[in-house]
Design a protein around this motif. Structure first.
Motif, PDB file in Angstrom:
ATOM      1  N   MET A   1      39.176  33.923  44.891  1.00 54.01           N
ATOM      2  CA  MET A   1      39.175  34.903  45.985  1.00 54.01           C
ATOM      3  C   MET A   1      38.083  34.535  46.986  1.00 54.01           C
ATOM      4  O   MET A   1      37.001  34.102  46.591  1.00 54.01           O
ATOM      5  CB  MET A   1      38.841  36.293  45.442  1.00 54.01           C
ATOM      6  CG  MET A   1      39.941  36.979  44.693  1.00 54.01           C
ATOM      7  SD  MET A   1      39.327  38.646  44.371  1.00 54.01           S
ATOM      8  CE  MET A   1      40.692  39.348  43.515  1.00 54.01           C
ATOM      9  N   THR A   2      38.366  34.752  48.255  1.00 52.99           N
ATOM     10  CA  THR A   2      37.332  34.555  49.264  1.00 52.99           C
ATOM     11  C   THR A   2      36.310  35.675  49.136  1.00 52.99           C
ATOM     12  O   THR A   2      36.541  36.662  48.419  1.00 52.99           O
ATOM     13  CB  THR A   2      37.922  34.611  50.683  1.00 52.99           C
ATOM     14  OG1 THR A   2      38.490  35.908  50.865  1.00 52.99           O
ATOM     15  CG2 THR A   2      38.992  33.544  50.880  1.00 52.99           C
TER      16      THR A   2
ATOM     17  N   ASP B   1      37.790  39.019  49.896  1.00 51.05           N
ATOM     18  CA  ASP B   1      38.541  39.666  48.818  1.00 51.05           C
ATOM     19  C   ASP B   1      37.639  40.093  47.666  1.00 51.05           C
ATOM     20  O   ASP B   1      37.829  41.142  47.067  1.00 51.05           O
ATOM     21  CB  ASP B   1      39.646  38.736  48.311  1.00 51.05           C
ATOM     22  CG  ASP B   1      40.690  38.487  49.387  1.00 51.05           C
ATOM     23  OD1 ASP B   1      40.872  39.391  50.228  1.00 51.05           O
ATOM     24  OD2 ASP B   1      41.293  37.404  49.409  1.00 51.05           O
ATOM     25  N   ASN B   2      36.650  39.246  47.340  1.00 49.76           N
ATOM     26  CA  ASN B   2      35.719  39.584  46.268  1.00 49.76           C
ATOM     27  C   ASN B   2      34.942  40.857  46.583  1.00 49.76           C
ATOM     28  O   ASN B   2      34.872  41.771  45.769  1.00 49.76           O
ATOM     29  CB  ASN B   2      34.731  38.437  46.050  1.00 49.76           C
ATOM     30  CG  ASN B   2      35.096  37.557  44.865  1.00 49.76           C
ATOM     31  OD1 ASN B   2      35.317  38.054  43.760  1.00 49.76           O
ATOM     32  ND2 ASN B   2      35.183  36.270  45.106  1.00 49.76           N
TER      33      ASN B   2
ATOM     34  N   GLY C   1      35.614  42.926  49.074  1.00 50.88           N
ATOM     35  CA  GLY C   1      36.493  43.987  49.561  1.00 50.88           C
ATOM     36  C   GLY C   1      37.316  44.645  48.473  1.00 50.88           C
ATOM     37  O   GLY C   1      37.878  45.724  48.696  1.00 50.88           O
ATOM     38  N   GLU C   2      37.390  44.031  47.287  1.00 50.85           N
ATOM     39  CA  GLU C   2      38.255  44.591  46.256  1.00 50.85           C
ATOM     40  C   GLU C   2      37.893  46.018  45.852  1.00 50.85           C
ATOM     41  O   GLU C   2      38.765  46.875  45.759  1.00 50.85           O
ATOM     42  CB  GLU C   2      38.315  43.682  45.029  1.00 50.85           C
ATOM     43  CG  GLU C   2      39.445  44.097  44.110  1.00 50.85           C
ATOM     44  CD  GLU C   2      39.736  43.082  43.026  1.00 50.85           C
ATOM     45  OE1 GLU C   2      38.764  42.517  42.495  1.00 50.85           O
ATOM     46  OE2 GLU C   2      40.906  42.878  42.706  1.00 50.85           O
TER      47      GLU C   2
ATOM     48  N   LEU D   1      39.351  48.270  48.388  1.00 50.34           N
ATOM     49  CA  LEU D   1      40.807  48.390  48.278  1.00 50.34           C
ATOM     50  C   LEU D   1      41.180  49.348  47.147  1.00 50.34           C
ATOM     51  O   LEU D   1      42.010  50.244  47.304  1.00 50.34           O
ATOM     52  CB  LEU D   1      41.394  46.998  48.026  1.00 50.34           C
ATOM     53  CG  LEU D   1      42.905  46.868  47.971  1.00 50.34           C
ATOM     54  CD1 LEU D   1      43.509  47.174  49.330  1.00 50.34           C
ATOM     55  CD2 LEU D   1      43.311  45.465  47.534  1.00 50.34           C
TER      56      LEU D   1
ATOM     57  N   ARG E   1      43.326  46.646  56.489  1.00 46.96           N
ATOM     58  CA  ARG E   1      42.637  45.367  56.361  1.00 46.96           C
ATOM     59  C   ARG E   1      41.520  45.193  57.394  1.00 46.96           C
ATOM     60  O   ARG E   1      40.456  44.655  57.083  1.00 46.96           O
ATOM     61  CB  ARG E   1      43.642  44.218  56.455  1.00 46.96           C
ATOM     62  CG  ARG E   1      43.030  42.900  55.999  1.00 46.96           C
ATOM     63  CD  ARG E   1      44.042  41.791  55.893  1.00 46.96           C
ATOM     64  NE  ARG E   1      43.358  40.510  55.761  1.00 46.96           N
ATOM     65  CZ  ARG E   1      42.938  40.010  54.603  1.00 46.96           C
ATOM     66  NH1 ARG E   1      43.159  40.654  53.477  1.00 46.96           N
ATOM     67  NH2 ARG E   1      42.303  38.849  54.551  1.00 46.96           N
TER      68      ARG E   1
ATOM     69  N   ARG F   1      38.570  47.125  56.376  1.00 45.77           N
ATOM     70  CA  ARG F   1      37.933  46.484  55.228  1.00 45.77           C
ATOM     71  C   ARG F   1      37.123  45.271  55.698  1.00 45.77           C
ATOM     72  O   ARG F   1      35.993  45.062  55.248  1.00 45.77           O
ATOM     73  CB  ARG F   1      38.999  46.070  54.222  1.00 45.77           C
ATOM     74  CG  ARG F   1      38.539  46.209  52.799  1.00 45.77           C
ATOM     75  CD  ARG F   1      39.680  46.257  51.811  1.00 45.77           C
ATOM     76  NE  ARG F   1      40.552  45.118  51.891  1.00 45.77           N
ATOM     77  CZ  ARG F   1      41.874  45.192  52.022  1.00 45.77           C
ATOM     78  NH1 ARG F   1      42.466  46.367  52.089  1.00 45.77           N
ATOM     79  NH2 ARG F   1      42.602  44.108  52.075  1.00 45.77           N
ATOM     80  N   THR F   2      37.690  44.482  56.581  1.00 41.35           N
ATOM     81  CA  THR F   2      36.993  43.304  57.099  1.00 41.35           C
ATOM     82  C   THR F   2      35.686  43.713  57.776  1.00 41.35           C
ATOM     83  O   THR F   2      34.639  43.086  57.577  1.00 41.35           O
ATOM     84  CB  THR F   2      37.890  42.564  58.108  1.00 41.35           C
ATOM     85  OG1 THR F   2      39.146  42.327  57.476  1.00 41.35           O
ATOM     86  CG2 THR F   2      37.287  41.234  58.525  1.00 41.35           C
TER      87      THR F   2
ATOM     88  N   HIS G   1      35.310  34.117  54.823  1.00 41.90           N
ATOM     89  CA  HIS G   1      36.561  33.439  54.484  1.00 41.90           C
ATOM     90  C   HIS G   1      36.347  32.256  53.568  1.00 41.90           C
ATOM     91  O   HIS G   1      37.267  31.519  53.260  1.00 41.90           O
ATOM     92  CB  HIS G   1      37.284  33.020  55.771  1.00 41.90           C
ATOM     93  CG  HIS G   1      37.632  34.210  56.623  1.00 41.90           C
ATOM     94  ND1 HIS G   1      38.557  35.145  56.211  1.00 41.90           N
ATOM     95  CD2 HIS G   1      37.129  34.646  57.806  1.00 41.90           C
ATOM     96  CE1 HIS G   1      38.612  36.106  57.140  1.00 41.90           C
ATOM     97  NE2 HIS G   1      37.756  35.826  58.107  1.00 41.90           N
TER      98      HIS G   1
ATOM     99  N   ARG H   1      29.008  43.373  46.764  1.00 40.46           N
ATOM    100  CA  ARG H   1      30.169  43.996  46.133  1.00 40.46           C
ATOM    101  C   ARG H   1      29.776  45.313  45.451  1.00 40.46           C
ATOM    102  O   ARG H   1      30.499  46.305  45.511  1.00 40.46           O
ATOM    103  CB  ARG H   1      30.798  43.041  45.115  1.00 40.46           C
ATOM    104  CG  ARG H   1      32.049  43.598  44.485  1.00 40.46           C
ATOM    105  CD  ARG H   1      32.685  42.626  43.543  1.00 40.46           C
ATOM    106  NE  ARG H   1      31.733  42.228  42.494  1.00 40.46           N
ATOM    107  CZ  ARG H   1      31.988  41.288  41.595  1.00 40.46           C
ATOM    108  NH1 ARG H   1      33.128  40.638  41.616  1.00 40.46           N
ATOM    109  NH2 ARG H   1      31.096  40.989  40.676  1.00 40.46           N
TER     110      ARG H   1
END
Lengths: 335, 345
Positions: free
Chosen positions: A119-120, A123-124, A126-127, A130, A137, A140-141, A159, A177
């Motif tokens: 995962m970028t 995603d790491n 942002g999980e 989510l 999205r 989240r970004t 990214h 995170r």
């Protein structure tokens, strides 16, 4: 932190976690490893409680019980939620726990194993957003970019994949995170022990800065006494699944009230060749939590042990205000 | 031992270079390292991950694995009057096999990985003693003699019930006992030089204190020279008499332990010492940090390897590599703040 120190955010009472020892084809239970055996402590809002001890003392298991990563065998974990209710984390069902998961987050020890390599960063980090319902999205970004900036990384990095980062940078990603869901309580399990000395100081500074900025409460689990001393307001010392001493940082370092705490401190080699460790090296070994000694668990290694220590298990008691020790002779010994 | 022997180095590493040719490029793990070990001295080598401290030690023992290779430099080792260059010896030749484990022994970081789990620790030590048997005298040793020596060594390193523990497997021993057994094995052939590579990193602090005390006692008893490698500045301060500070494959500074800790000359040493939380300083304040991160091994900075992170960086630091030179009567440093000499290219 003293003005908020009166209100406990987390109150752990009589926490126990036993792991069964099984034998034979039918997995018959022949005994228990008493990994955490009756631990009591409170964590006040906005403070850092350091939980120290040697490997196998149960500090990690205790912290995992609070997160309900493992289910405790007994005891209560009273937590005051954001909306003012007090709940017992030990007894909540998974469904009842889910809304609280955002409030209690964890920072892991190994920055190489705790991030998904496929995962970028987006995603790491942002999980958790989510999972907690931030499905847009773009939103989240933007939040991930903000989080990366907070932990001192450039938002353009989002990214890239974790392998492109050094250990210290990965630990920052792990911190980002953990902060994603605006937690109140952060459990950090050995967050700097896998880092090099020059990077360790950077991460400790970041944690201190984030704490004052975001009003975080930390439970800081570590084995390195100088690190724990640096970051903690109060320190809890564990030995064979039990708390042996709990006190404010300055007090415990100036005058420990339990012989084990004193021995642990003396064992740290001072980073100054003019200060020599001479006497008082603790002999023997940490007993197995599956078969702890009688009486006080520390008595076989304690140079002050008397007959009473072999027979009667001491309770954790408040020796002076705010200072707890599990020793029959707390306050009477010159340690 | 006569006075001349005490002042000539037992081991002398000169401009050692070890590189690893990987598909992605060349990693210069050790890039011009020089230091001496005197007989009976405890030399501390300190550095962060990737500084080349472990690779240097593997090079001394000719244990660098492919694709790694010693590309240049000398490792001069003094044995019974003659000086051999270990860097030139064939790794599997009889001389190197005699030196490795016999005259130079290693205490590895992780004793669990170093002992075989399918043989008892005693068997493994007995095998080493029989292999290097001539170091115990002219008489050929029997298995029984070797076993008696092993039991004696176990007693020396403080293992209780030594005659029973000899027959234990490594996984039956606790971390502290296993490291003691490893020390017994390293001492089993009466080495003149002991390399201890992070010997206490994998064990707890109270056990570490026991093992450090043991190593100090054994060093005093046998007068073995020790190269003590660690990243823990506290352990270095307590164990070493002379310290080598490494960064990215190069020696930044070296000198007697008191000077290194109290009057460090190199900005890296100074920054490293400032950045560790002490047991007496003010708590919960920002620690002085070394900015930036360790560079990626494929991405070595030009010039002085520390210059991108150095608070005292000057223009020439990125252009030339400072050589290691005396900066006080007892200390050497590779820094343009203290001398102008660049490394001859």
């Amino acid at each position: 932190m003293s003005d908020t120190a009166a209100s406990p955010l987390l109150e752990v009472r009589g926490l126990q976690k036993f792991f069964p020892i099984t034998k034979g084809f039918f997995q018959r239970v022949v005994g228990h490893v008493r990994a955490v055996d009756g631990v009591d402590f409170t964590v006040n809002e906005g403070e850092t409680l350091g939980l120290v001890g040697e490997s196998g003392c149960g500090k990690t298991t205790a912290s995992r019980c609070i997160l309900r990563a493992v289910d405790p065998t007994g005891g209560s974990i009273n937590y005051r939620t954001r909306d003012g209710r007090t709940v017992d984390l030990a007894t909540l069902s998974p469904a009842e726990l889910r809304p609280l998961r955002a409030e209690i987050q964890m920072i892991f020890q190994d920055p190489f194993g705790s991030l998904n390599p496929r995962m970028t960063l987006l995603d790491n980090v942002g999980e958790p957003l989510l999972v907690n319902g931030m499905s847009n999205r773009n939103e989240r970004t933007a939040r991930v970019a903000e989080l990366l900036r907070v932990v001192g990384l450039r938002p353009e990095f989002m990214h890239r994949f974790p392998h492109a980062f050094s250990g210290g940078q990965r630990q920052r990603i792990g911190i980002a995170r953990a902060l994603a869901t605006n937690p109140r309580l952060v459990v950090a399990d050995e967050p700097v022990s896998a880092l090099d000395v020059s990077v360790q100081a950077q991460v400790l500074n970041l944690l201190l800065e984030l704490q004052s900025r975001l009003k975080l409460t930390f439970l800081f689990v570590a084995h390195d006494l100088s690190v724990v001393r640096h970051i903690s307001d109060r320190i809890a010392v564990m030995y064979v699944g039990q708390l042996v001493e709990l006190a404010p940082t300055d007090a415990i370092f100036n005058r420990p009230l339990h012989p084990y705490t004193a021995a642990l401190m003396r064992a740290v080699p001072p980073a100054d060749p003019r200060v020599r460790i001479t006497d008082g090296i603790l002999g023997g070994e940490v007993p197995s939590p599956a078969a702890p000694p009688s009486g006080c668990y520390f008595h076989p290694r304690c140079r002050f042990a008397e007959e009473r220590c072999r027979v009667e298990a001491p309770a954790l008691r408040e020796v002076t205000s705010g200072r707890f020790s599990r020793c029959h002779f707390a306050g009477e010994l010159s340690l | 031992m006569d006075a001349a022997a005490e002042t000539t180095p037992l081991l002398s590493v000169r401009d050692l270079r070890v590189s690893f040719a990987l598909d992605e490029g060349l990693v210069r793990a050790v890039d011009g390292t020089s230091f001496d070990v005197m007989p009976g001295q405890v030399l501390g080598v300190v550095g962060e991950s990737g500084c080349g401290k472990s690779v240097t030690m593997r090079a001394i023992l000719q244990l660098v694995e492919r694709p790694g290779r010693i590309t240049s430099g000398e490792i001069r080792f003094r044995r019974d009057g003659e000086i051999v260059d270990l860097a030139r010896l064939p790794p599997r030749g009889p001389v190197m096999r005699d030196i490795r484990g016999g005259e130079i022994a290693l205490i590895p970081q992780e004793p669990m990985a170093a002992f075989s789990p399918v043989h008892t620790v005693g068997e493994q030590i007995i095998e080493a003693i029989l292999l290097h048997g001539h170091r115990w005298g002219e008489k050929k040793l029997s298995r029984k003699d070797a076993r008696d020596i092993t039991v004696g060594l176990f007693r020396d390193v403080g293992i209780s019930m030594p005659s029973q523990r000899v027959d234990a497997y490594s996984w039956q021993l606790s971390g502290g006992l296993r490291q003691r057994a490893m020390i017994a094995m390293a001492l089993s052939c009466k080495p003149r030089l002991l390399i201890a590579d992070e010997p206490t990193t994998a064990i707890d602090v109270t056990t570490q204190a026991q093992v450090l005390a043991l190593l100090r006692d054994l060093q005093a008893k046998y007068n073995t020279a020790i190269i003590f490698i660690t990243h823990d500045l506290g352990v270095i301060a307590q164990m070493a008499s002379y310290v080598v500070v490494m960064y990215l494959g190069r020696v930044m500074e070296q000198g007697p332990v008191d000077e290194i800790f109290h009057t460090p000359k190199h900005p890296y040493t100074q920054a490293l010492l400032r950045s560790i939380p002490s047991m007496t300083g003010t708590t919960r304040v920002a620690l002085p940090v070394i900015s930036g991160a360790l560079p990626h091994p494929f991405n070595r900075p030009a010039g002085c390897p520390f210059h991108p992170r150095c608070p005292d960086v000057m223009e020439r630091c990125s252009k030339a590599v400072p050589s290691l030179r005396p900066v006080t009567p007892t200390q050497l440093a590779s820094c343009f703040l203290h001398h102008d000499q660049a490394e001859p290219s």
